[in-house]
Design an enzyme around this catalytic site. Structure first.
Site, PDB file in Angstrom:
ATOM      1  N   ALA A 219      10.259  -4.895  13.557  1.00  0.00           N
ATOM      2  CA  ALA A 219      10.200  -3.498  13.114  1.00  0.00           C
ATOM      3  C   ALA A 219      11.521  -3.136  12.444  1.00  0.00           C
ATOM      4  O   ALA A 219      12.582  -3.297  13.041  1.00  0.00           O
ATOM      5  CB  ALA A 219       9.936  -2.586  14.304  1.00  0.00           C
TER       6      ALA A 219
ATOM      7  N   SER B 123      -0.153  -1.228   7.592  1.00  0.00           N
ATOM      8  CA  SER B 123       0.371  -1.693   8.882  1.00  0.00           C
ATOM      9  C   SER B 123      -0.766  -2.084   9.816  1.00  0.00           C
ATOM     10  O   SER B 123      -0.714  -3.129  10.478  1.00  0.00           O
ATOM     11  CB  SER B 123       1.230  -0.611   9.543  1.00  0.00           C
TER      12      SER B 123
ATOM     13  N   HIS C 191       2.737   3.597  16.382  1.00  0.00           N
ATOM     14  CA  HIS C 191       2.684   2.209  15.892  1.00  0.00           C
ATOM     15  C   HIS C 191       2.728   1.235  17.064  1.00  0.00           C
ATOM     16  O   HIS C 191       1.997   0.253  17.093  1.00  0.00           O
ATOM     17  CB  HIS C 191       3.852   1.921  14.943  1.00  0.00           C
TER      18      HIS C 191
ATOM     19  N   GLY D 133       0.827  -1.199   0.000  1.00  0.00           N
ATOM     20  CA  GLY D 133       0.000   0.000   0.000  1.00  0.00           C
ATOM     21  C   GLY D 133       0.856   1.241   0.000  1.00  0.00           C
ATOM     22  O   GLY D 133       2.059   1.185   0.263  1.00  0.00           O
ATOM     23  N   GLY D 134       0.232   2.341  -0.288  1.00  0.00           N
ATOM     24  CA  GLY D 134       0.907   3.628  -0.260  1.00  0.00           C
ATOM     25  C   GLY D 134       0.970   4.175   1.155  1.00  0.00           C
ATOM     26  O   GLY D 134       0.558   3.530   2.119  1.00  0.00           O
TER      27      GLY D 134
END
Length: 183
Positions: A32, A14, A48, A7-8
């Site tokens: 990560a 994520s 995140h 994806g962009g």
């Protein structure tokens, strides 16, 4: 099972990978690849981290994803690798030559194929943009595009995220639905 989630920027890739790993209900490790270098990036990393369950094992590895996978493959049922774009960027920052990076890509693919766990790989889609103006950016796009193609060929599932909506490109991913509420 190997799943590649493309994806962009801000496409939801994520978040989707994390949700799919949660749904698996397997012991999960999160690899990560991001190396923080400024306050803004540190804040992104923190956000995140907050989106993942605290009981997941976190492995911060910006260079040697292959070794990280090998270390956990007998102890975990699922691994999320986020993200391949940052990994390629890290390898370029180390001034590796293209053939050295391509060898690392092949080693990663072999490790994924041999792994005794489900692997969800998050990557940036660089195939929909325009040709960058500088040589380093073109190199990045070439190497990441090559990485994505090679992994997509071997993956059981390939999902393209667009505006938070998963589009199944390959496979019959049983948990393809994404939660409707965006936080």
């Amino acid at each position: 099972m190997i799943s590649l989630i493309l994806g962009g920027v801000r496409s939801g890739k994520s978040r989707y990978a994390v949700e799919q790993a949660k749904k698996s209900k397997k012991k999960t490790a999160f690899i990560a690849t991001c190396v923080f270098f400024d306050k803004e990036m540190r804040n992104r990393i923190r956000l995140h981290q907050l989106s993942r369950p605290k009981h997941w094992k976190l492995i911060e590895e910006g260079q040697d994803i292959t070794s990280a996978l090998r270390k956990i493959e007998n102890s975990y049922g699922t691994a999320v690798v986020d993200c391949l774009g940052l990994w390629i960027s890290n390898l370029l920052s180390d001034n590796l030559k293209d053939n050295e990076i391509e060898r690392k890509i092949e080693k990663l693919i072999q490790a994924i194929l041999k792994a005794k766990l489900d692997v969800l790989l998050v990557s940036n889609d660089v195939g929909s943009g325009i040709m960058p103006i500088n040589a380093l950016a073109r190199r990045f796009c070439d190497l990441l595009g090559l990485t994505n193609q090679k992994i997509a060929r071997k993956a059981d599932n390939v999902i393209l995220m667009s505006a938070g909506i998963p589009q199944i490109l390959k496979g019959d991913y049983p948990n393809a639905k994404i939660e409707r509420d965006i936080k």
